[in-house]
Design a protein around this motif. Structure first.
Motif, PDB file in Angstrom:
ATOM      1  N   ALA A 138     -51.682 -13.331  16.561  1.00  0.00           N
ATOM      2  CA  ALA A 138     -52.282 -14.456  17.282  1.00  0.00           C
ATOM      3  C   ALA A 138     -52.751 -14.019  18.663  1.00  0.00           C
ATOM      4  O   ALA A 138     -52.109 -13.192  19.310  1.00  0.00           O
ATOM      5  CB  ALA A 138     -51.267 -15.586  17.398  1.00  0.00           C
ATOM      6  N   LEU A 139     -53.857 -14.585  19.091  1.00  0.00           N
ATOM      7  CA  LEU A 139     -54.357 -14.332  20.443  1.00  0.00           C
ATOM      8  C   LEU A 139     -53.473 -15.050  21.447  1.00  0.00           C
ATOM      9  O   LEU A 139     -53.058 -16.185  21.205  1.00  0.00           O
ATOM     10  CB  LEU A 139     -55.777 -14.879  20.592  1.00  0.00           C
ATOM     11  N   ALA A 140     -53.192 -14.416  22.556  1.00  0.00           N
ATOM     12  CA  ALA A 140     -52.500 -15.093  23.648  1.00  0.00           C
ATOM     13  C   ALA A 140     -53.519 -15.984  24.349  1.00  0.00           C
ATOM     14  O   ALA A 140     -54.702 -15.668  24.381  1.00  0.00           O
ATOM     15  CB  ALA A 140     -51.935 -14.064  24.625  1.00  0.00           C
ATOM     16  N   ALA A 141     -53.075 -17.098  24.894  1.00  0.00           N
ATOM     17  CA  ALA A 141     -53.991 -18.013  25.570  1.00  0.00           C
ATOM     18  C   ALA A 141     -54.795 -17.294  26.639  1.00  0.00           C
ATOM     19  O   ALA A 141     -55.992 -17.501  26.776  1.00  0.00           O
ATOM     20  CB  ALA A 141     -53.219 -19.181  26.170  1.00  0.00           C
ATOM     21  N   VAL A 142     -54.147 -16.423  27.407  1.00  0.00           N
ATOM     22  CA  VAL A 142     -54.879 -15.703  28.452  1.00  0.00           C
ATOM     23  C   VAL A 142     -55.823 -14.676  27.853  1.00  0.00           C
ATOM     24  O   VAL A 142     -56.793 -14.300  28.476  1.00  0.00           O
ATOM     25  CB  VAL A 142     -53.928 -15.018  29.460  1.00  0.00           C
ATOM     26  N   GLY A 143     -55.563 -14.223  26.639  1.00  0.00           N
ATOM     27  CA  GLY A 143     -56.433 -13.243  25.990  1.00  0.00           C
ATOM     28  C   GLY A 143     -57.814 -13.786  25.698  1.00  0.00           C
ATOM     29  O   GLY A 143     -58.761 -13.032  25.528  1.00  0.00           O
ATOM     30  N   LEU A 144     -57.941 -15.105  25.652  1.00  0.00           N
ATOM     31  CA  LEU A 144     -59.242 -15.686  25.343  1.00  0.00           C
ATOM     32  C   LEU A 144     -60.221 -15.584  26.493  1.00  0.00           C
ATOM     33  O   LEU A 144     -61.408 -15.713  26.301  1.00  0.00           O
ATOM     34  CB  LEU A 144     -59.078 -17.158  24.946  1.00  0.00           C
ATOM     35  N   ILE A 145     -59.720 -15.351  27.687  1.00  0.00           N
ATOM     36  CA  ILE A 145     -60.644 -15.275  28.823  1.00  0.00           C
ATOM     37  C   ILE A 145     -60.496 -13.961  29.590  1.00  0.00           C
ATOM     38  O   ILE A 145     -61.087 -13.789  30.620  1.00  0.00           O
ATOM     39  CB  ILE A 145     -60.454 -16.473  29.781  1.00  0.00           C
ATOM     40  N   GLU A 192     -52.922 -14.716   7.756  1.00  0.00           N
ATOM     41  CA  GLU A 192     -51.752 -15.592   7.837  1.00  0.00           C
ATOM     42  C   GLU A 192     -50.780 -15.017   8.864  1.00  0.00           C
ATOM     43  O   GLU A 192     -50.439 -13.835   8.810  1.00  0.00           O
ATOM     44  CB  GLU A 192     -51.085 -15.668   6.462  1.00  0.00           C
ATOM     45  N   VAL A 193     -50.362 -15.871   9.785  1.00  0.00           N
ATOM     46  CA  VAL A 193     -49.462 -15.449  10.855  1.00  0.00           C
ATOM     47  C   VAL A 193     -48.326 -16.458  10.966  1.00  0.00           C
ATOM     48  O   VAL A 193     -48.553 -17.662  10.907  1.00  0.00           O
ATOM     49  CB  VAL A 193     -50.222 -15.364  12.208  1.00  0.00           C
ATOM     50  N   THR A 194     -47.109 -15.948  11.111  1.00  0.00           N
ATOM     51  CA  THR A 194     -45.945 -16.816  11.337  1.00  0.00           C
ATOM     52  C   THR A 194     -45.452 -16.560  12.748  1.00  0.00           C
ATOM     53  O   THR A 194     -45.244 -15.413  13.133  1.00  0.00           O
ATOM     54  CB  THR A 194     -44.830 -16.522  10.315  1.00  0.00           C
ATOM     55  N   ARG A 195     -45.289 -17.647  13.498  1.00  0.00           N
ATOM     56  CA  ARG A 195     -44.842 -17.511  14.879  1.00  0.00           C
ATOM     57  C   ARG A 195     -44.210 -18.811  15.345  1.00  0.00           C
ATOM     58  O   ARG A 195     -44.370 -19.840  14.703  1.00  0.00           O
ATOM     59  CB  ARG A 195     -46.006 -17.123  15.785  1.00  0.00           C
ATOM     60  N   PRO A 196     -43.493 -18.786  16.466  1.00  0.00           N
ATOM     61  CA  PRO A 196     -42.907 -20.024  16.993  1.00  0.00           C
ATOM     62  C   PRO A 196     -44.017 -20.999  17.369  1.00  0.00           C
ATOM     63  O   PRO A 196     -45.053 -20.593  17.874  1.00  0.00           O
ATOM     64  CB  PRO A 196     -42.143 -19.582  18.231  1.00  0.00           C
ATOM     65  N   TRP A 197     -43.798 -22.272  17.122  1.00  0.00           N
ATOM     66  CA  TRP A 197     -44.809 -23.273  17.429  1.00  0.00           C
ATOM     67  C   TRP A 197     -44.527 -23.953  18.773  1.00  0.00           C
ATOM     68  O   TRP A 197     -43.412 -24.365  19.039  1.00  0.00           O
ATOM     69  CB  TRP A 197     -44.850 -24.345  16.344  1.00  0.00           C
ATOM     70  N   GLY A 198     -45.562 -24.055  19.595  1.00  0.00           N
ATOM     71  CA  GLY A 198     -45.465 -24.826  20.829  1.00  0.00           C
ATOM     72  C   GLY A 198     -44.886 -24.083  22.009  1.00  0.00           C
ATOM     73  O   GLY A 198     -45.404 -24.173  23.101  1.00  0.00           O
ATOM     74  N   HIS A 199     -43.802 -23.340  21.794  1.00  0.00           N
ATOM     75  CA  HIS A 199     -43.173 -22.628  22.903  1.00  0.00           C
ATOM     76  C   HIS A 199     -42.310 -21.512  22.335  1.00  0.00           C
ATOM     77  O   HIS A 199     -41.946 -21.514  21.165  1.00  0.00           O
ATOM     78  CB  HIS A 199     -42.340 -23.574  23.769  1.00  0.00           C
ATOM     79  N   LYS A 200     -41.975 -20.576  23.181  1.00  0.00           N
ATOM     80  CA  LYS A 200     -41.119 -19.463  22.780  1.00  0.00           C
ATOM     81  C   LYS A 200     -39.793 -20.021  22.281  1.00  0.00           C
ATOM     82  O   LYS A 200     -39.185 -20.872  22.938  1.00  0.00           O
ATOM     83  CB  LYS A 200     -40.890 -18.538  23.970  1.00  0.00           C
ATOM     84  N   GLY A 201     -39.345 -19.600  21.119  1.00  0.00           N
ATOM     85  CA  GLY A 201     -38.101 -20.086  20.555  1.00  0.00           C
ATOM     86  C   GLY A 201     -38.274 -21.347  19.718  1.00  0.00           C
ATOM     87  O   GLY A 201     -37.312 -21.867  19.171  1.00  0.00           O
ATOM     88  N   GLY A 202     -39.515 -21.860  19.607  1.00  0.00           N
ATOM     89  CA  GLY A 202     -39.777 -23.052  18.799  1.00  0.00           C
ATOM     90  C   GLY A 202     -39.640 -22.746  17.313  1.00  0.00           C
ATOM     91  O   GLY A 202     -39.461 -21.601  16.901  1.00  0.00           O
ATOM     92  N   ASP A 203     -39.718 -23.777  16.483  1.00  0.00           N
ATOM     93  CA  ASP A 203     -39.645 -23.598  15.038  1.00  0.00           C
ATOM     94  C   ASP A 203     -40.751 -22.666  14.563  1.00  0.00           C
ATOM     95  O   ASP A 203     -41.885 -22.737  15.041  1.00  0.00           O
ATOM     96  CB  ASP A 203     -39.786 -24.943  14.308  1.00  0.00           C
ATOM     97  N   GLN A 204     -40.437 -21.801  13.606  1.00  0.00           N
ATOM     98  CA  GLN A 204     -41.425 -20.886  13.035  1.00  0.00           C
ATOM     99  C   GLN A 204     -42.410 -21.666  12.162  1.00  0.00           C
ATOM    100  O   GLN A 204     -42.009 -22.490  11.346  1.00  0.00           O
ATOM    101  CB  GLN A 204     -40.736 -19.810  12.188  1.00  0.00           C
ATOM    102  N   VAL A 205     -43.688 -21.410  12.339  1.00  0.00           N
ATOM    103  CA  VAL A 205     -44.738 -22.062  11.564  1.00  0.00           C
ATOM    104  C   VAL A 205     -45.711 -20.994  11.090  1.00  0.00           C
ATOM    105  O   VAL A 205     -46.067 -20.094  11.841  1.00  0.00           O
ATOM    106  CB  VAL A 205     -45.488 -23.110  12.425  1.00  0.00           C
ATOM    107  N   THR A 206     -46.136 -21.090   9.834  1.00  0.00           N
ATOM    108  CA  THR A 206     -47.111 -20.157   9.284  1.00  0.00           C
ATOM    109  C   THR A 206     -48.468 -20.847   9.221  1.00  0.00           C
ATOM    110  O   THR A 206     -48.578 -21.956   8.700  1.00  0.00           O
ATOM    111  CB  THR A 206     -46.694 -19.681   7.884  1.00  0.00           C
ATOM    112  N   VAL A 207     -49.494 -20.199   9.777  1.00  0.00           N
ATOM    113  CA  VAL A 207     -50.844 -20.760   9.820  1.00  0.00           C
ATOM    114  C   VAL A 207     -51.869 -19.688   9.447  1.00  0.00           C
ATOM    115  O   VAL A 207     -51.580 -18.496   9.504  1.00  0.00           O
ATOM    116  CB  VAL A 207     -51.184 -21.321  11.215  1.00  0.00           C
ATOM    117  N   GLN A 208     -53.069 -20.126   9.071  1.00  0.00           N
ATOM    118  CA  GLN A 208     -54.196 -19.223   8.839  1.00  0.00           C
ATOM    119  C   GLN A 208     -55.001 -19.172  10.134  1.00  0.00           C
ATOM    120  O   GLN A 208     -55.385 -20.211  10.667  1.00  0.00           O
ATOM    121  CB  GLN A 208     -55.092 -19.748   7.716  1.00  0.00           C
ATOM    122  N   LEU A 209     -55.249 -17.984  10.647  1.00  0.00           N
ATOM    123  CA  LEU A 209     -56.012 -17.824  11.884  1.00  0.00           C
ATOM    124  C   LEU A 209     -57.421 -17.310  11.579  1.00  0.00           C
ATOM    125  O   LEU A 209     -57.591 -16.385  10.799  1.00  0.00           O
ATOM    126  CB  LEU A 209     -55.326 -16.836  12.820  1.00  0.00           C
TER     127      LEU A 209
END
Length: 129
Positions: free
Chosen positions: A42-49, A16-33
């Protein structure tokens, strides 16, 4: 669920990770990764490649893992386009400045495109009549 994904989830349970959704400073959202860093963030988008990330033992990733993560990006992009997500939103989610790049790089074939074209043309003729 495909066997490789099930095996991955048995070896690495979701976190379970809580982080801003959509963009830096966005609403905090908790999700299962299902996929996350060794620090369980959470993986950074660039971390995937990124081809030279280190695994938990300090070794460079094997080429097969790089290919798997890149294949997941292709799958994700194709699924989103097939699901009706517009290319501008998808490009933003993938971290691309140019939506045309997203289409060239990640989207190969839209499932049922021929049927969608026939329906759109039929609909246009019906409205015009």
């Amino acid at each position: 669920m495909a066997i490789p994904l099930r095996e991955h989830m048995e070896k690495y349970p979701s976190v379970e990770v809580t982080r801003p959704w959509g963009h830096k400073g966005g609403d905090q959202v908790t999700v299962q990764l299902i996929f996350y860093t060794r620090e369980k963030t959470a993986l950074a988008a660039v971390g995937l490649i990124k081809p030279l990330d280190l695994d938990a033992k300090g070794r460079r990733w094997e080429k097969s893992r790089d290919k798997m993560m890149h294949a997941l990006r292709h799958l994700y992009a194709s699924m989103m386009i097939n699901g009706g997500v517009d290319v501008y939103t998808l490009a933003d989610r993938l971290g691309h400045a140019d939506p045309a790049f997203t289409l060239r790089k990640y989207v190969h074939r839209v499932v049922g495109a021929g049927s969608k074209i026939r329906i759109a043309v039929r609909s246009a003729y019906t409205r015009a009549a």
